[in-house]
Design an enzyme around this catalytic site. Sequence first.
Site, PDB file in Angstrom:
ATOM      1  N   HIS A   1     -18.886  -4.895   7.297  1.00  0.00           N
ATOM      2  CA  HIS A   1     -18.979  -4.080   6.082  1.00  0.00           C
ATOM      3  C   HIS A   1     -20.301  -3.334   5.968  1.00  0.00           C
ATOM      4  CE1 HIS A   1     -15.976  -7.202   5.358  1.00  0.00           C
ATOM      5  NE2 HIS A   1     -15.333  -6.253   4.729  1.00  0.00           N
TER       6      HIS A   1
ATOM      7  N   TRP B   1       0.804  -1.218   0.000  1.00  0.00           N
ATOM      8  CA  TRP B   1       0.000   0.000   0.000  1.00  0.00           C
ATOM      9  C   TRP B   1       0.840   1.272   0.000  1.00  0.00           C
ATOM     10  CZ3 TRP B   1      -4.272  -1.988   3.917  1.00  0.00           C
ATOM     11  CH2 TRP B   1      -4.981  -3.026   3.284  1.00  0.00           C
TER      12      TRP B   1
HETATM   13  N1  GLN Z   1      -5.999  -3.533  12.669  1.00  0.00           N
HETATM   14  C1  GLN Z   1      -6.648  -2.984  11.513  1.00  0.00           C
HETATM   15  C2  GLN Z   1      -8.020  -2.442  11.916  1.00  0.00           C
HETATM   16  O1  GLN Z   1      -8.634  -2.999  12.745  1.00  0.00           O
HETATM   17  C3  GLN Z   1      -6.810  -3.997  10.426  1.00  0.00           C
HETATM   18  C4  GLN Z   1      -7.466  -3.406   9.212  1.00  0.00           C
HETATM   19  C5  GLN Z   1      -7.392  -4.283   7.986  1.00  0.00           C
HETATM   20  O2  GLN Z   1      -7.214  -5.483   8.088  1.00  0.00           O
HETATM   21  N2  GLN Z   1      -7.548  -3.719   6.837  1.00  0.00           N
HETATM   22  O3  GLN Z   1      -8.499  -1.485  11.372  1.00  0.00           O
END
Ligand code: GLN
Length: 767
Positions: free
Chosen positions: A707, A574
């Site tokens: 989600h 990323w």
């Molecule tokens: N530790 C991160 C969170 O809880 C993990 C996010 C992810 O896996 N994209 O936001």
Amino acid sequence: MTVSFPTGTILGYPRIGRRRELKRAVEAFWAGKISAEELEQSASELRAATRERLVSLGLGRSDSSIPEAFSFYDQVLDAAVTVGAVPERFARLVKEDGSVDLAGYFTIARGEGQDAPLEMTKWFDSNYHYLVPEIGPETDFHLASDRLVREVAEATVAGYRTRPVIVGPVTFLLLSKPSDGAPADFQPIDRLDDLLPVYAELLAALTAAGAEWVQLDEPALVSESIDVPREVVLEATRRAYEALGSSVVRPAIFVASPYASLDDALPVLASTPVEAIGLDLVKGSLPSGFTTDKVLVGGVIDGHNVWRGDLDNAFSALERLRSSNPNVAVSTSTSLFHVPHDVEDEPLLEGWLKSWLAFADQKVAQVSILAKGLTEGRNAIADELQAATDALEARHAAAGVHDGAVRERAASLTPSDFSRGDYSARLAAQEEALHLPFLPTTTIGSFPQTGDIRKARAALVRGELSHDDYVEAMRAEIRRVVDLQEEIGLDVIVHGEPERNDMVQYFAENLDGFAVTQNGWVQSYGSRCTRPSILWGDVSRPAPITVEWSTYTQSLTYKPVKGMLTGPVTILAWSFVRDDQPLRETANQVALALRDEIADLEAAGIGIIQVDEPALRELLPLKKKDHDDYLDWSVGSFRLATAGVEDRTQIHTHLCYSEFGVVIDAINRLDADVTSIEAARSKMEVVPDIKRSGFGRGIGPGVYDIHSPRVPSVEEVSELIEIALGSIPERQVWVNPDCGLKTRGYDETVQSLANVLEATRAARAKA
Ligand code: GLN
Ligand code: ZN
């Protein structure tokens, strides 16, 4: 066809706008603040500005070098609505003439009520997400949108001749999934012959609107991760381009194949009547011994990364290509929508770093230089090539690009640095240290990022909030999150990550070797943009990053607090990563920095540490021959980061997806004590895979789909826990949500977690 291909072009340009104008307009439309007409107007202005800018950067106004590659949301969705592939559940959106309007288009992308949107998934080996069309025997293909035609006409009226771009028919079907009612043996590619006439009709309409060339994007031809036998892909390619090539009224056809080599698809394409073929010569290589009289469009400028790079070498690659092929043009390797607009739009970046970089605008200028070289000869661009070479040499020699201490440490690593002790000894030590109950409960790390948190961070950046006041505001949030978890009864406590703007950028800002941009936004999906950091130098950790936050949190509770870090592979995936050394080396540098952080957390009394690797699967190479090497370094870097801890320290990892089967071997090799994965959304579909694999360590298949704002009922969660307990040995099972909670609101989060705990207590009582 006699029309000639432009000597220099790009495969696509950022659509979101230099100031994210499109994002703002689209979101204003969603919020009902502007009308569809006003949104169309903003988009039209954006396209006009793009064309004008591309001409100012050296592309031709009327030679078809400017791609007409706009999208309101996603190019795959655009292709779907163009060919009338709207799923049954959205039939109400289709108007009498077969089209869907803008509002309908966004509804397919975002869902409405009970009607789920098209599924979203990653676009090749990038962090862009496209929408997955649903195709069945019932899909009624027909030309259902004249949007692309109107855009070409719009350009013509403004005095340009642009080159319309659309996802090609083979890639379109290969990226689609069977619609809900389709028979088990149905594959979307079976519908190719029904789809081709619609493309042919579109090509005719584009010709009528003034297009001399059309670009059909066929990246699926380079990928070996497509679930259709290669012979079928090649045969579809042949049939598609024989058919489209034989249509009478059509523009000249340029088939682009970004992201890797075409390999055996290249001779197939070259045997069809298409006029031009695009090659990714950054990720792929020169086809040795291959010759054709088609135009070969050499993608030598990296569209997927931000470096100014080796222009001389790029020109040499074109010269080699031309030594055996008469018709060679220059382009970017991929569309430029993977990179930000303009380096010159970054007033806070150091001049030396800027001189090494090229964002979209700089890359267009590079293409123009190489095109000039192709036409006028190498001497005509000698100064520009030399300037790029000088910048590259300065980059190689720069302090920070090679840090002696970092390199020495990496060079002295031995296999033991990559492995922890035996799992059974670890398990025993952890049981003794942590005293966790049966079915331990935890969350993935983040809690809702409230408006107040964001406001505090913005005020800190603007200098309106002092550092101390900011820390106190975050601590207040941590106290609230800890109290909440205690009240709900979670076993392993997190601090909630309020201090993190983003799980990668936060670490990039705190490590040496990274730079962050101000305006470097790239589209992630729809109107969502991310601002990847630039990993330019050797990576090291000047000071502990998370330790104070975690120890503060631990001071508030007797329960174990879980430290929270982002893993090396995800940090690489990323960010824009340096292109001057193998990813393996970069990953190990990041891993060593994290290893130090983990050691400090452990020394400070943090007994559980989670290292997130949601991007582990994303970087999986498109070619199978590269998989072993990738898994070796990616898994290796995670292990290097985590293997320094004592047996009693429990290492967790988190992966954001449910196709466990695909990477089970890799997950196993990570050797984390506990792994949490997404599972609620698919109703525990992963559980049989976990069982079959014999995975023996802790596993938390998600029981709460984060989600959507929907609160899962106690019964629902109980059912999911039961499915897990039905197949996985009890002592291995953890109970947690699918992912972090940062995008959720507090109300739904509290209710959902309370239900998760109630279901867990019930399951414990039954055991
Ligand atoms: N530790 C991160 C969170 O809880 C993990 C996010 C992810 O896996 N994209 O936001
Ligand atoms: Zn996740």
